[in-house]
Design a protein around this motif. Structure first.
Motif, PDB file in Angstrom:
ATOM      1  N   THR A 177      68.455 -86.691  -5.188  1.00 56.38           N
ATOM      2  CA  THR A 177      69.640 -87.432  -4.770  1.00 56.38           C
ATOM      3  C   THR A 177      70.275 -88.080  -5.996  1.00 56.38           C
ATOM      4  O   THR A 177      69.600 -88.357  -6.989  1.00 56.38           O
ATOM      5  CB  THR A 177      69.299 -88.523  -3.736  1.00 56.38           C
ATOM      6  OG1 THR A 177      68.261 -89.369  -4.263  1.00 56.38           O
ATOM      7  CG2 THR A 177      68.840 -87.910  -2.424  1.00 56.38           C
ATOM      8  N   TYR A 184      63.188 -90.370 -12.257  1.00 59.75           N
ATOM      9  CA  TYR A 184      64.596 -90.735 -12.414  1.00 59.75           C
ATOM     10  C   TYR A 184      65.093 -90.028 -13.669  1.00 59.75           C
ATOM     11  O   TYR A 184      64.504 -90.150 -14.742  1.00 59.75           O
ATOM     12  CB  TYR A 184      64.753 -92.245 -12.532  1.00 59.75           C
ATOM     13  CG  TYR A 184      64.297 -92.977 -11.282  1.00 59.75           C
ATOM     14  CD1 TYR A 184      65.210 -93.399 -10.326  1.00 59.75           C
ATOM     15  CD2 TYR A 184      62.939 -93.222 -11.053  1.00 59.75           C
ATOM     16  CE1 TYR A 184      64.791 -94.044  -9.166  1.00 59.75           C
ATOM     17  CE2 TYR A 184      62.511 -93.870  -9.892  1.00 59.75           C
ATOM     18  CZ  TYR A 184      63.438 -94.272  -8.961  1.00 59.75           C
ATOM     19  OH  TYR A 184      63.016 -94.904  -7.808  1.00 59.75           O
ATOM     20  N   ASN A 208      58.169 -91.115  -8.038  1.00 62.21           N
ATOM     21  CA  ASN A 208      59.549 -90.652  -8.086  1.00 62.21           C
ATOM     22  C   ASN A 208      60.013 -90.575  -9.535  1.00 62.21           C
ATOM     23  O   ASN A 208      59.730 -91.480 -10.328  1.00 62.21           O
ATOM     24  CB  ASN A 208      60.464 -91.608  -7.314  1.00 62.21           C
ATOM     25  CG  ASN A 208      60.108 -91.706  -5.851  1.00 62.21           C
ATOM     26  OD1 ASN A 208      60.124 -90.711  -5.138  1.00 62.21           O
ATOM     27  ND2 ASN A 208      59.779 -92.905  -5.402  1.00 62.21           N
ATOM     28  N   GLY A 231      60.789 -99.381  -8.863  1.00 61.03           N
ATOM     29  CA  GLY A 231      62.051 -98.659  -8.749  1.00 61.03           C
ATOM     30  C   GLY A 231      63.253 -99.533  -8.457  1.00 61.03           C
ATOM     31  O   GLY A 231      64.357 -99.003  -8.241  1.00 61.03           O
ATOM     32  N   LYS A 249      67.547 -89.071  -8.705  1.00 64.28           N
ATOM     33  CA  LYS A 249      66.199 -89.403  -8.286  1.00 64.28           C
ATOM     34  C   LYS A 249      65.554 -88.152  -7.706  1.00 64.28           C
ATOM     35  O   LYS A 249      66.151 -87.458  -6.885  1.00 64.28           O
ATOM     36  CB  LYS A 249      66.217 -90.515  -7.237  1.00 64.28           C
ATOM     37  CG  LYS A 249      64.845 -90.917  -6.705  1.00 64.28           C
ATOM     38  CD  LYS A 249      64.968 -92.032  -5.667  1.00 64.28           C
ATOM     39  CE  LYS A 249      63.612 -92.429  -5.097  1.00 64.28           C
ATOM     40  NZ  LYS A 249      63.726 -93.508  -4.081  1.00 64.28           N
ATOM     41  N   THR A 293      67.017 -79.998  -2.231  1.00 60.50           N
ATOM     42  CA  THR A 293      65.567 -79.913  -2.413  1.00 60.50           C
ATOM     43  C   THR A 293      65.204 -78.687  -3.240  1.00 60.50           C
ATOM     44  O   THR A 293      65.709 -77.586  -2.988  1.00 60.50           O
ATOM     45  CB  THR A 293      64.854 -79.839  -1.053  1.00 60.50           C
ATOM     46  OG1 THR A 293      65.180 -81.006  -0.298  1.00 60.50           O
ATOM     47  CG2 THR A 293      63.342 -79.764  -1.233  1.00 60.50           C
ATOM     48  N   ASP A 311      53.102 -89.408 -14.426  1.00 60.46           N
ATOM     49  CA  ASP A 311      52.871 -90.115 -13.170  1.00 60.46           C
ATOM     50  C   ASP A 311      51.476 -90.733 -13.176  1.00 60.46           C
ATOM     51  O   ASP A 311      50.735 -90.636 -14.167  1.00 60.46           O
ATOM     52  CB  ASP A 311      53.115 -89.201 -11.961  1.00 60.46           C
ATOM     53  CG  ASP A 311      52.068 -88.097 -11.804  1.00 60.46           C
ATOM     54  OD1 ASP A 311      51.033 -88.121 -12.512  1.00 60.46           O
ATOM     55  OD2 ASP A 311      52.289 -87.195 -10.965  1.00 60.46           O
ATOM     56  N   THR A 368      62.069 -86.937  -5.792  1.00 59.51           N
ATOM     57  CA  THR A 368      60.827 -87.347  -5.138  1.00 59.51           C
ATOM     58  C   THR A 368      59.711 -86.374  -5.496  1.00 59.51           C
ATOM     59  O   THR A 368      59.968 -85.275  -6.009  1.00 59.51           O
ATOM     60  CB  THR A 368      60.993 -87.373  -3.613  1.00 59.51           C
ATOM     61  OG1 THR A 368      61.109 -86.021  -3.136  1.00 59.51           O
ATOM     62  CG2 THR A 368      62.232 -88.171  -3.208  1.00 59.51           C
ATOM     63  N   PRO A 369      58.449 -86.741  -5.235  1.00 56.04           N
ATOM     64  CA  PRO A 369      57.352 -85.805  -5.503  1.00 56.04           C
ATOM     65  C   PRO A 369      57.495 -84.482  -4.767  1.00 56.04           C
ATOM     66  O   PRO A 369      56.974 -83.454  -5.216  1.00 56.04           O
ATOM     67  CB  PRO A 369      56.118 -86.578  -5.021  1.00 56.04           C
ATOM     68  CG  PRO A 369      56.497 -88.009  -5.169  1.00 56.04           C
ATOM     69  CD  PRO A 369      57.953 -88.075  -4.816  1.00 56.04           C
ATOM     70  N   ASP A 371      73.060 -82.371  -4.936  1.00 56.60           N
ATOM     71  CA  ASP A 371      71.832 -82.885  -4.353  1.00 56.60           C
ATOM     72  C   ASP A 371      71.211 -81.838  -3.435  1.00 56.60           C
ATOM     73  O   ASP A 371      71.911 -80.986  -2.876  1.00 56.60           O
ATOM     74  CB  ASP A 371      72.097 -84.173  -3.576  1.00 56.60           C
ATOM     75  CG  ASP A 371      72.465 -85.341  -4.482  1.00 56.60           C
ATOM     76  OD1 ASP A 371      72.227 -85.240  -5.705  1.00 56.60           O
ATOM     77  OD2 ASP A 371      72.990 -86.348  -3.974  1.00 56.60           O
ATOM     78  N   SER A 415      55.504 -94.866  -7.479  1.00 54.89           N
ATOM     79  CA  SER A 415      55.363 -94.024  -6.292  1.00 54.89           C
ATOM     80  C   SER A 415      55.493 -92.537  -6.602  1.00 54.89           C
ATOM     81  O   SER A 415      55.461 -91.709  -5.694  1.00 54.89           O
ATOM     82  CB  SER A 415      56.412 -94.422  -5.242  1.00 54.89           C
ATOM     83  OG  SER A 415      56.220 -95.749  -4.809  1.00 54.89           O
ATOM     84  N   ASP A 439      58.570 -93.999 -11.480  1.00 54.07           N
ATOM     85  CA  ASP A 439      58.129 -95.242 -10.869  1.00 54.07           C
ATOM     86  C   ASP A 439      56.693 -95.079 -10.375  1.00 54.07           C
ATOM     87  O   ASP A 439      56.091 -94.000 -10.494  1.00 54.07           O
ATOM     88  CB  ASP A 439      59.087 -95.710  -9.771  1.00 54.07           C
ATOM     89  CG  ASP A 439      59.100 -94.799  -8.534  1.00 54.07           C
ATOM     90  OD1 ASP A 439      58.154 -94.008  -8.330  1.00 54.07           O
ATOM     91  OD2 ASP A 439      60.073 -94.899  -7.751  1.00 54.07           O
TER      92      ASP A 439
END
Length: 365
Positions: free
Chosen positions: A317, A300, A298, A350, A309, A279, A239, A311-312, A277, A296, A294
């Motif tokens: 998802t 993949y 995220n 992204g 995908k 958390t 990242d 997220t941080p 999916d 941001s 990406d």
């Protein structure tokens, strides 16, 4: 922090006859791009705004090493993939590196004879990861037992051996998979056999960034440096803060390694199955093999027949792939099936996700 260092490997640079990465090497010349069959979102008004669709950028179901445009190009066993700042893709294909322009024109930019250290009569390289730095130099990892190592190839064709598993490197290395490069030329790769993550400096000094480095003793443990453990670390991506994200294949998890070597789990449960999916540990991965980031933060993940995908914050998802579905060219991403994804790359914003699906390079957008 208990990180072991090895002296830089003094292997001389070798200049090879290599065309600039912007062009084609000898062989099948690139041809005029031909249109791939696509279905535009404007042609499918039944789909809500923001729906992503999947098309083939290059390749077909045929195998080979033909350069060309779109479906006229062929691949053998494409595996690792990366993207440069101009949107060009670089794909490891058996023992070569192929370049794919944003319009789908394919050219071979590195051939087996251009990777040093192995007799030209055999040339049995097995390239498992590729990365590109800001200057346009390519980095490649070779998992072949006779040529196991990491190499840098400049845009002018100079090949430098950064690290190999030899007496010159006191840190014994096994089968290397996955590759990432930071802004100052440090390379990172994972070891399937020693279940560790290595950091290799621009001058070839090798250190263990994370992992117990015990051969054939996989496991799962978060913690600092040598107290952490992995089970077949495969895909790697960095990242913007130089945190390394690892697709920990047989732990079915996405792990995060800080620049200091601290390891934590971002998402994933204790065993793999059909993707779920959720958390953190509520999410389930089937077979996470490759990963891309990406701008941001995220991640993949190429997860068997799905693109996930992360997220941080660890929210997972599914952005492409559906259980039991078949592939339809131009179909909606969440309604089509993939054969089995082995590589992934993403544009910084992204908006486009590229995947290797068998012998086709596909784009999700």
């Amino acid at each position: 922090m208990n990180i072991r260092h090895a002296a830089a490997i003094a292997v001389p640079a070798v200049t090879v006859s290599l065309a600039a990465f912007t062009g084609c090497t000898a062989g099948n010349p690139a041809t005029t791009p031909s249109a791939n069959p696509t279905t535009s979102p404007s042609d499918t008004p039944s789909f809500p705004p923001g729906t992503k669709f999947v098309t083939t950028l290059a390749g077909s179901d045929a195998t080979g090493s033909v350069n060309g445009s779109g479906s006229a190009a062929t691949f053998n066993t494409p595996n690792g993939m990366t993207i440069d700042s101009s949107g060009n893709l670089y794909v490891t294909d058996s023992n070569a590196i192929r370049k794919i322009t944003p319009s789908g024109v394919v050219a071979t930019v590195v051939t087996p004879a251009q990777i040093p250290g192995i007799p030209a009569v055999t040339q049995q390289n097995f390239l498992t990861g590729v990365a590109v730095d800001a200057s346009g130099s390519l980095y490649v990892v070779d998992a072949n037992a006779g040529n196991n190592g990491v190499y840098r190839i400049s845009s002018t064709g100079t090949v430098t051996t950064l690290a190999t598993s030899s007496i010159l490197n006191p840190i014994q290395m096994g089968s290397l998979f996955g590759l990432a490069v930071d802004g100052v030329g440090n390379a990172y790769t994972g070891d399937f056999n020693y279940n560790s993550i290595y950091k290799i400096s621009a001058t070839g000094s090798v250190s263990i960034l994370a992992g117990a480095h015990n051969i054939n003793q996989p496991g799962f443990a978060d913690g600092a440096t040598s107290s952490a453990n992995f089970n077949s670390p495969n895909g790697l991506a960095l990242d913007a803060s130089n945190n390394l994200y690892v697709a920990d294949l047989r732990n079915y998890k996405i792990r995060k390694v800080t620049p200091a070597g601290g390891v934590s789990t971002v998402a994933g449960s204790t065993s793999g199955s059909l993707p779920v999916d959720g958390t953190g540990t509520a999410a389930v991965f089937a077979n996470p093999t490759a990963i891309a980031m990406d701008s941001s933060g995220n991640a993949y993940v190429a997860d068997s027949g799905y693109v996930r995908k992360v997220t941080p914050a660890g929210v997972v998802t599914t952005v492409a792939g559906a259980a039991g579905a078949t592939y339809t060219e131009g179909g909606a991403a969440t309604q089509i099936g993939f054969g089995g994804l082995s590589g992934i790359a993403v544009t910084p914003d992204g908006s486009k996700i590229y995947v290797i699906d068998g012998t086709r390079i596909k784009v999700i957008q």
